[in-house]
Design a protein around this motif. Structure first.
Motif, mmCIF file in Angstrom:
data_model
loop_
_atom_site.group_PDB
_atom_site.id
_atom_site.type_symbol
_atom_site.label_atom_id
_atom_site.label_comp_id
_atom_site.label_asym_id
_atom_site.label_seq_id
_atom_site.Cartn_x
_atom_site.Cartn_y
_atom_site.Cartn_z
ATOM 1 N N ASP A 40 0.824 -1.210 0.000
ATOM 2 C CA ASP A 40 0.000 0.000 0.000
ATOM 3 C C ASP A 40 0.860 1.262 0.000
ATOM 4 O O ASP A 40 0.460 2.287 -0.544
ATOM 5 C CB ASP A 40 -0.938 0.001 1.210
ATOM 6 C CG ASP A 40 -2.029 -1.049 1.079
ATOM 7 O OD1 ASP A 40 -2.358 -1.414 -0.059
ATOM 8 O OD2 ASP A 40 -2.548 -1.510 2.116
ATOM 9 N N SER A 41 2.034 1.183 0.629
ATOM 10 C CA SER A 41 2.921 2.345 0.650
ATOM 11 C C SER A 41 3.384 2.698 -0.753
ATOM 12 O O SER A 41 3.449 3.874 -1.125
ATOM 13 C CB SER A 41 4.131 2.057 1.547
ATOM 14 O OG SER A 41 3.736 1.850 2.886
ATOM 15 N N GLU A 42 3.710 1.687 -1.546
ATOM 16 C CA GLU A 42 4.127 1.932 -2.924
ATOM 17 C C GLU A 42 2.977 2.531 -3.732
ATOM 18 O O GLU A 42 3.177 3.447 -4.537
ATOM 19 C CB GLU A 42 4.608 0.625 -3.550
ATOM 20 C CG GLU A 42 5.871 0.071 -2.890
ATOM 21 C CD GLU A 42 6.248 -1.297 -3.419
ATOM 22 O OE1 GLU A 42 5.463 -1.864 -4.217
ATOM 23 O OE2 GLU A 42 7.318 -1.797 -3.042
ATOM 24 N N GLU A 86 -7.420 9.462 -2.035
ATOM 25 C CA GLU A 86 -8.292 9.354 -0.862
ATOM 26 C C GLU A 86 -8.493 7.893 -0.463
ATOM 27 O O GLU A 86 -8.416 7.544 0.715
ATOM 28 C CB GLU A 86 -9.636 10.000 -1.172
ATOM 29 C CG GLU A 86 -10.633 9.939 -0.013
ATOM 30 C CD GLU A 86 -11.984 10.508 -0.377
ATOM 31 O OE1 GLU A 86 -12.910 10.367 0.432
ATOM 32 O OE2 GLU A 86 -12.125 11.077 -1.472
ATOM 33 N N LYS A 87 -8.695 7.032 -1.451
ATOM 34 C CA LYS A 87 -8.938 5.614 -1.174
ATOM 35 C C LYS A 87 -7.706 4.944 -0.569
ATOM 36 O O LYS A 87 -7.809 4.205 0.413
ATOM 37 C CB LYS A 87 -9.346 4.893 -2.456
ATOM 38 C CG LYS A 87 -10.744 5.249 -2.940
ATOM 39 C CD LYS A 87 -11.086 4.506 -4.228
ATOM 40 C CE LYS A 87 -12.481 4.869 -4.712
ATOM 41 N NZ LYS A 87 -12.820 4.186 -6.001
ATOM 42 N N ILE A 88 -6.525 5.195 -1.152
ATOM 43 C CA ILE A 88 -5.329 4.525 -0.654
ATOM 44 C C ILE A 88 -4.943 5.046 0.726
ATOM 45 O O ILE A 88 -4.480 4.281 1.584
ATOM 46 C CB ILE A 88 -4.150 4.677 -1.653
ATOM 47 C CG1 ILE A 88 -2.997 3.753 -1.264
ATOM 48 C CG2 ILE A 88 -3.685 6.105 -1.752
ATOM 49 C CD1 ILE A 88 -3.339 2.283 -1.274
ATOM 50 N N ASN A 89 -5.141 6.344 0.988
ATOM 51 C CA ASN A 89 -4.834 6.882 2.319
ATOM 52 C C ASN A 89 -5.785 6.331 3.367
ATOM 53 O O ASN A 89 -5.375 5.992 4.480
ATOM 54 C CB ASN A 89 -4.901 8.414 2.300
ATOM 55 C CG ASN A 89 -3.643 9.043 1.724
ATOM 56 O OD1 ASN A 89 -2.585 8.994 2.321
ATOM 57 N ND2 ASN A 89 -3.760 9.628 0.556
ATOM 58 N N THR A 90 -7.073 6.237 3.019
ATOM 59 C CA THR A 90 -8.052 5.652 3.943
ATOM 60 C C THR A 90 -7.735 4.187 4.199
ATOM 61 O O THR A 90 -7.803 3.708 5.353
ATOM 62 C CB THR A 90 -9.472 5.779 3.376
ATOM 63 O OG1 THR A 90 -9.757 7.157 3.129
ATOM 64 C CG2 THR A 90 -10.494 5.211 4.337
ATOM 65 N N LYS A 91 -7.369 3.468 3.137
ATOM 66 C CA LYS A 91 -7.027 2.055 3.283
ATOM 67 C C LYS A 91 -5.837 1.866 4.209
ATOM 68 O O LYS A 91 -5.825 0.967 5.070
ATOM 69 C CB LYS A 91 -6.722 1.459 1.906
ATOM 70 C CG LYS A 91 -6.402 -0.025 1.932
ATOM 71 C CD LYS A 91 -6.098 -0.545 0.532
ATOM 72 C CE LYS A 91 -5.752 -2.028 0.564
ATOM 73 N NZ LYS A 91 -5.411 -2.534 -0.801
#
Length: 247
Positions: A40-42, A86-91
């Motif tokens: 997810d960080s990548e 927004e989706k990846i930060n929330t995830k």
């Protein structure tokens, strides 16, 4: 933290063992969290980069976007990039919250055990009051800083990806600035079969022209006909889709 645990071992090996056990469990949880958030960080770095690119593209091309009525398309690309971020930060937040909570529980329980153990040893007469107070203070110092570091460590993979990108840029070959200066025969500008499009809408279609040096050329046309776009291509801000521009 290593220094504090070492000092605890020097003063009282029992408290040192409790502190070391707590730290090992803490870093075990932290290691699992790091592995869970690597992918997810990548994706977060990719999304952040794309969002910045879309913002810059939108701002730099706002005059063309308005002239050719491309607000809807450009805004959609910008909104899509924003929603992806927004989706990846929330995830990532939802992924890390349980680990942060578990780390906090471990540090607080270990600190409470150290305080309780110090009090117990003092009551039994196996630890002096000064040592018991010192152990209690050390527990708060150790685990408050450890908990804070653990919360920020979830971003280490993000930092690592960014550092790798920066290193890749730094490893690029530098421009040779010590070479021989080349004097062109003339300073003519020549466009050969140049075409340019914004998305699928063609703005400049197979244009060829020559502007000799020391001459003045007027490019005349209605608003939105591609005059500014052509000049920006000559300046190197835009690359033509087809054809070539020689300076």
């Amino acid at each position: 933290s290593d220094l504090i645990i070492f000092m605890l071992f020097l003063f009282d090996w029992r408290i040192g063992l409790i502190a070391a056990a707590g730290v090992l469990i803490f870093f075990g949880v932290n290691s699992v969290m790091q592995n869970a958030g690597k992918k997810d960080s990548e994706q977060k770095v990719v999304c952040d980069t794309e969002l910045v690119n879309q913002i810059m593209e939108y701002l730099q091309g706002i005059s063309e976007v308005k002239s050719y009525n491309l607000l809807g398309k450009q805004a959609k690309r910008l909104n899509d990039a924003n929603e992806a971020c927004e989706k990846i930060n929330t995830k990532m937040e939802m992924l890390f919250v349980p680990y942060h909570f578990l780390q906090s529980v471990i540090t607080k329980i270990t600190g409470a055990v150290i305080v309780a153990g110090s009090a117990y040893f003092y009551i039994n007469g196996t630890m002096s009051a000064v040592y018991a107070i010192g152990m209690t203070i050390s527990a708060f110092m150790l685990y408050s800083s450890l908990e804070c570091a653990g919360n920020y460590s979830s971003l280490l993979h993000v930092v690592s990806v960014c550092v790798d990108k920066a290193n890749a840029i730094l490893e690029l070959d530098t421009m040779d600035i010590d070479g021989k200066e080349i004097q062109p025969e003339n300073y003519d500008i020549r466009l050969s079969n140049v075409s340019f499009s914004y998305d699928k809408r063609k703005i400049i279609d197979d244009v060829s022209l020559s502007i000799p040096q020391k001459t003045t050329t007027a490019i005349v046309g209605s608003s939105g006909s591609g005059k500014t776009t052509m000049l920006k291509m000559m300046l190197g801000f835009y690359e033509p889709v087809y054809g070539e521009i020689l300076l």
